[in-house]
Design an enzyme around this catalytic site. Sequence first.
Site, mmCIF file in Angstrom:
data_model
loop_
_atom_site.group_PDB
_atom_site.id
_atom_site.type_symbol
_atom_site.label_atom_id
_atom_site.label_comp_id
_atom_site.label_asym_id
_atom_site.label_seq_id
_atom_site.Cartn_x
_atom_site.Cartn_y
_atom_site.Cartn_z
ATOM 1 C CB SER A 1 30.355 -50.878 20.317
ATOM 2 O OG SER A 1 31.563 -51.277 19.775
ATOM 3 C CD GLU B 1 37.578 -42.275 31.035
ATOM 4 O OE1 GLU B 1 36.389 -42.409 30.734
ATOM 5 O OE2 GLU B 1 38.505 -43.154 30.530
ATOM 6 C CG HIS C 1 35.779 -50.734 34.882
ATOM 7 N ND1 HIS C 1 35.483 -50.164 36.099
ATOM 8 C CD2 HIS C 1 35.881 -49.866 33.794
ATOM 9 C CE1 HIS C 1 35.118 -48.880 35.742
ATOM 10 N NE2 HIS C 1 35.592 -48.403 34.573
ATOM 11 N NE ARG D 1 39.546 -48.286 33.392
ATOM 12 C CZ ARG D 1 38.758 -48.406 32.032
ATOM 13 N NH1 ARG D 1 38.667 -49.423 31.391
ATOM 14 N NH2 ARG D 1 38.107 -47.337 31.927
ATOM 15 C CG HIS E 1 35.797 -52.791 30.972
ATOM 16 N ND1 HIS E 1 34.506 -52.594 30.813
ATOM 17 C CD2 HIS E 1 36.456 -51.770 30.697
ATOM 18 C CE1 HIS E 1 34.248 -51.571 30.331
ATOM 19 N NE2 HIS E 1 35.422 -50.992 30.310
ATOM 20 N NE ARG F 1 40.752 -50.447 27.915
ATOM 21 C CZ ARG F 1 39.392 -50.057 27.811
ATOM 22 N NH1 ARG F 1 38.936 -49.001 27.062
ATOM 23 N NH2 ARG F 1 38.642 -50.265 28.998
ATOM 24 C CG LEU G 1 35.419 -46.556 22.689
ATOM 25 C CD1 LEU G 1 34.238 -45.364 22.892
ATOM 26 C CD2 LEU G 1 34.716 -47.556 21.872
#
Length: 511
Positions: free
Chosen positions: A45, A116, A231, A276, A335, A370, A376
């Site tokens: 985190s 992003e 990532h 990604r 990642h 994702r 988060l």
Amino acid sequence: MTTRDLTGRPVIAGAGIAGLMTALELAPEPVVLLSAAPLGGEASSPLAQGGLAAAIGDDDSPALHIADSLAAGDGLCDEAVVRGIVEAAPLAIEKLERLGIAFDRAPDGKIALGLEAAHSRRRIVHAGGDATGRELMRALVAAVRRTPSISVLEGFSARRLIVQDGVLAGVLASGPKGDVVLATSRVVLATGGVGGLFRDTTNPLGCFGQGLALAARAGAELADLEFVQFHPTALDSSIRPMRLVSEAVRGEGAILIDETGRRFLADLPGAELATRDTVARGVFRHLARGHRVFLDTRLCLGARFSTRFPAIDAFCREAGIDPTADPIPVRPAAHYHMGGVAVDTEGRSTVSGLWACGEVASTGLHGANRLASNSLIEAVVASGWVADSVRNAANSPAVRMFPQQTPIRPDASAVRGIVSSALGVLRNLGGLRQAAAELLPLATSDSASADPAIVGLMMAVSALGREESRGAHSRTDYPARAAVVRRTRLTLDAALDTARDLDLTPMARSA
């Protein structure tokens, strides 16, 4: 206070954002929080750079955020879960502000929003430029410290879940002064991901999937373990875990080039801001051809780089790189894990009394890939759902049988090479079979490799069963997507049976 005084309290294993938020959401009910390291350290985190995705911009809406999440998930998202988390995200941001988190602001005083990959709008809420995770952890740790209902056991990690008659009865934990058994019928796993199983990872090396091993040994079903997000832009250096060069840097206009200066992904739909998985594969393949890959921020950010991304600027300079004058060398790194403990909308696993929250859980939000910064916000929103479910569950701790001995402290070093070779950006039948054959004896041993090997083995078996390429799971022998869309569900017993059968094949024996 003795551990006997803690009997019957819900136990939360893991003290990252998901664990801290769950403990806070359960207040004022007394809870026990297990933190393997001093509170606020040794977790993924604090390393999170990007932020939290929330549709709060004037040109944005939950409907657009939902559509982007479903598109990134490549057909495997649970739409009801996506809708629930996305629609709750704006209120979650307000909740975090009340807890003391100072989000970055635009000149007009509104929360600043970043862009992003695969987001159709600027909706990334961040703090401290590229230090969102660190800022969240700072505020949440402070909130936990001042909440008297939360008993924090620092230096303690869960080693086994005690299950009796199919129901959770307690937790065996190890700490600096020995082992303790916490009698409880309510446990929340919030132990993070599996990046520590890989040589190239942005996660702490201790994050090897301990929560998955705990749940698997307890008989829980795990889901979608084959989906590991790599990532595409980790700093290419010898430091492990690898330093992450946030996707937000590409959101500000940075481009990927090779040693000749060629922008080699220019023809990819979305280019550097494609999903990604596609960017990671593009970078991986270019590296495999013998090229080097760099992230070039000189034109888009120049002298502003250190202001917008102070943490990244600092570690680049530590490595002898000046982002205002030099392109940043990068390569893909493990990642985030989309798979995890199979849970329902309240975070309940298939074992009575066991919940999971955060990266260790497979809620169906992320699907096969994702969407950046959805993780988060998932941890923040889902922690409230989990807390409500735990609070309303019956509490009947009755540990009758205690483990005869404490398992050896787990060590993933013997597993890391096997998993890295077989379960990387590109996979194939031979590599996955070989991994299953090599991991099986480790997974069934009493060695320090057992728990990491269990997780790696279940990931390999899941990947073998998915004979297609979808999202972050890419098989060179099955490059197309299958017509039938399905999620993977697997127990430890089923994985072991499959691996034993594979171990008898000529390919596995000859290897």
